[in-house]
Design an enzyme around this catalytic site. Sequence first.
Site, PDB file in Angstrom:
ATOM      1  N   GLU A 140      -8.999   7.537  60.329  1.00 51.86           N
ATOM      2  CA  GLU A 140     -10.259   8.202  60.687  1.00 51.86           C
ATOM      3  C   GLU A 140     -11.242   8.267  59.516  1.00 51.86           C
ATOM      4  O   GLU A 140     -12.051   9.185  59.424  1.00 51.86           O
ATOM      5  CB  GLU A 140      -9.993   9.614  61.226  1.00 51.86           C
ATOM      6  CG  GLU A 140      -8.987   9.656  62.365  1.00 51.86           C
ATOM      7  CD  GLU A 140      -9.448   8.904  63.612  1.00 51.86           C
ATOM      8  OE1 GLU A 140     -10.662   8.848  63.844  1.00 51.86           O
ATOM      9  OE2 GLU A 140      -8.580   8.380  64.346  1.00 51.86           O
ATOM     10  N   LEU A 141     -11.158   7.294  58.610  1.00 52.02           N
ATOM     11  CA  LEU A 141     -12.030   7.192  57.431  1.00 52.02           C
ATOM     12  C   LEU A 141     -11.911   8.389  56.490  1.00 52.02           C
ATOM     13  O   LEU A 141     -12.840   8.688  55.734  1.00 52.02           O
ATOM     14  CB  LEU A 141     -13.495   6.982  57.837  1.00 52.02           C
ATOM     15  CG  LEU A 141     -13.809   5.688  58.593  1.00 52.02           C
ATOM     16  CD1 LEU A 141     -15.325   5.561  58.818  1.00 52.02           C
ATOM     17  CD2 LEU A 141     -13.300   4.453  57.863  1.00 52.02           C
TER      18      LEU A 141
END
Length: 389
Positions: A140-141
């Site tokens: 999710e970065l």
Amino acid sequence: NEVDLINFSQGYHEDLEKTYFNDGLNSLVFNRTANNCYFPATEIILSNIEKLKKSDRPFKVSFSMSGTFLDQCLMFRPDLIDLFKRLYDTGCVELLGETYYHSLASLYENRDEFETQVMMHSDKIKEIFGTRPTTFRNTELLYNNAIAREVYDMGFKAILTEGLQHVLKWRSPDYVYRAKGSDIKVLLRNYGVSDEIGYRFTHKLITADLFASWLSKITGETCNIFVDYETFGEHQWRDTGILEFLRHLPEAILKYENLIFATPGQVADVCPANDEIDVFEYSTISWADLERDSSAWLGNDAQKSAYGIIKDMETMVKQINDEKFLRIWRNLQTSDHLYFMCNKWLGDGDVHGYFSHYSSIWRAIGNLFMILHDFQKALGYKLAELNKR
């Protein structure tokens, strides 16, 4: 899987994986998504790559596939792996590194598990595709200086994260940066442009030509567009025109002489770092929700408690050193379990609810804690057995 408490009076249950994880539901969701998105979108991308491969500006893309996703491909639709192999063999696709189990292991104080999962993922990509990733996309970065430093120490040359204005201040996400404390290059997702496809496509009736015209006006060295792959046919259904948008987008972009395609690794190789990105460890960022921090998974007490329990199991699980128990523990680390427990309201709450198969967050919370309680007991019984030998 929604389960009843296991009776441990006769020792630990032998079918923990079948009890905890619902392969029937996983198969149903995976096959639906494969039919709506993975096959049609990948075939469109492959067709576009082959059409433009011999041009002076070929079409290029990158994919981030967790080890769990690849395992489910092999379990439910091995023909999808064959299609991805054909795509990778074009030479116009980069495969990104990440954690094997799409976990939050990068946030653990002890980074051994994070490194193990990243190396497991690299080994899986090598096994299937014959290559090892050199660009990293964390779950999710999720990003901070410590994560960037750890990823650099593992041999990656670049890392992706969200191009947040409070981090950039006056600067643009459309340049390459360098992480504070290491020499790894940081590529920033342009969320304004990316979210036009991911979230606003149906509201604005966006065409390939319109989107390409927006890109042509961006000033900078690179515009990093990064979306959930399921956007193409699953989140945005086929009848919205999203697949036709994908089909026509490359040629629409190439109408503009100032635009070319490049993979993240190529961007990192060509573009120098313009400045430094500084994200302190206690200010971790991500691409999730309006806050774009870790609160999608660690925003309430139930999430924090479950996260702590899972994290604290590491010592006992690794002491037992049993492949099945390790696999269960790592599957419990998948970030979705905590994501389903989020109790945010309004738009963010709607997004969390859309992705969850539970009827309410209370079902998600109760179910995960029930499983964690059972698994803790199972670990205790297993460790007691080993100590008797």
